[in-house]
Design an enzyme around this catalytic site. Structure first.
Site, mmCIF file in Angstrom:
data_model
loop_
_atom_site.group_PDB
_atom_site.id
_atom_site.type_symbol
_atom_site.label_atom_id
_atom_site.label_comp_id
_atom_site.label_asym_id
_atom_site.label_seq_id
_atom_site.Cartn_x
_atom_site.Cartn_y
_atom_site.Cartn_z
ATOM 1 N N GLY A 56 0.819 -1.197 0.000
ATOM 2 C CA GLY A 56 0.000 0.000 0.000
ATOM 3 C C GLY A 56 0.855 1.249 0.000
ATOM 4 N N CYS A 57 0.296 2.338 0.476
ATOM 5 C CA CYS A 57 0.990 3.633 0.470
ATOM 6 C C CYS A 57 2.396 3.501 1.042
ATOM 7 C CB CYS A 57 0.189 4.645 1.284
ATOM 8 S SG CYS A 57 1.011 6.247 1.442
ATOM 9 N N PHE A 58 3.404 3.798 0.232
ATOM 10 C CA PHE A 58 4.774 3.513 0.659
ATOM 11 C C PHE A 58 5.276 4.416 1.773
ATOM 12 C CE2 PHE A 58 6.438 5.589 -3.603
ATOM 13 C CZ PHE A 58 5.848 6.800 -3.276
ATOM 14 N N TRP A 59 4.616 5.539 2.027
ATOM 15 C CA TRP A 59 5.021 6.381 3.163
ATOM 16 C C TRP A 59 4.922 5.588 4.465
ATOM 17 C CZ3 TRP A 59 1.086 10.613 1.459
ATOM 18 C CH2 TRP A 59 1.568 11.275 0.325
#
Length: 213
Positions: free
Chosen positions: A50-53
């Protein structure tokens, strides 16, 4: 109690944490051949969740710095068929890339098995092409192995996590690591630079029992 003024003042941070910002800033560091050489004895591991942050942030929080075995964690793009993809292009879903995190670690302090187990603890591997409110192929769950031993471990841990934790619902893809592209500089360490930034609702460490081997 909050006054109306203090409540309104808090709203931008609250909204920012729920809504993922989108920007078209120019990409930096496009050439993967310029990546720093591995420290002596170090290995790489690559995961999409998912969102790599949030993925990068969770690995850094859990495994700490070099003294605990994690040399670095970079966010970027993998698994697609377009050269030098930009964030905007990846978000379109047309490049085939997944948002991913590439770890550089000391295998004498962290085992690859530990990394794979943690991967299955902190995100939802059962939702195909989705994490939380983020939808699209770029948010798919994936393990991108760098050698035959990583593949063996990834498949073994996946099988056991599927049986013992996720009740046969794991949708994670397990593939050889292909060309890696660093994401734009503003994505690196995003949640350290923006502590009230967007966090995917599915990114948290679940209190699961130890896997039985």
């Amino acid at each position: 109690m909050y006054s109306s003024a203090s409540f309104l003042g808090a709203m931008p941070s609250f909204i920012h944490r729920l809504a993922r910002p989108f920007t078209s800033s120019a990409r930096l560091s496009l050439n993967p051949s310029e990546a720093a050489a591995l420290p002596s004895g170090a290995q790489r591991a690559t995961f999409a969740a998912g969102c790599f942050w949030g993925v990068e942030h969770e690995f850094r929080k859990h495994f700490g710095g070099a003294e605990r075995g994690l040399y670095d964690a970079r966010v970027g793009y993998i698994g697609g068929d377009v050269s030098s993809p930009s964030y905007r292009a990846v978000c379109s879903g047309e490049t085939g890339h997944a948002e991913a995190t590439q770890l550089t670690f000391d295998p004498d302090k962290i085992t690859y098995r530990q990394l794979v187990e943690f991967f299955y603890r902190f995100h939802d591997p059962t939702t195909r092409d989705r994490q939380g409110n983020d939808r699209g192929t770029q948010y798919r769950s994936g393990i991108f192995f760098h050698d035959a031993e990583q593949e063996r471990v990834a498949r073994e841990v996946t099988r056991l996590a599927d049986e013992q934790w996720w009740h046969g619902k794991i949708a994670t893809e397990i593939l050889p690591a292909s060309q890696w592209w660093d994401a734009e500089d503003y994505h690196q360490l995003y949640l350290e630079k923006n502590p009230y930034g967007y966090v995917c609702a599915s990114h948290y460490v679940r209190p699961l029992p130890d896997l039985k081997y």
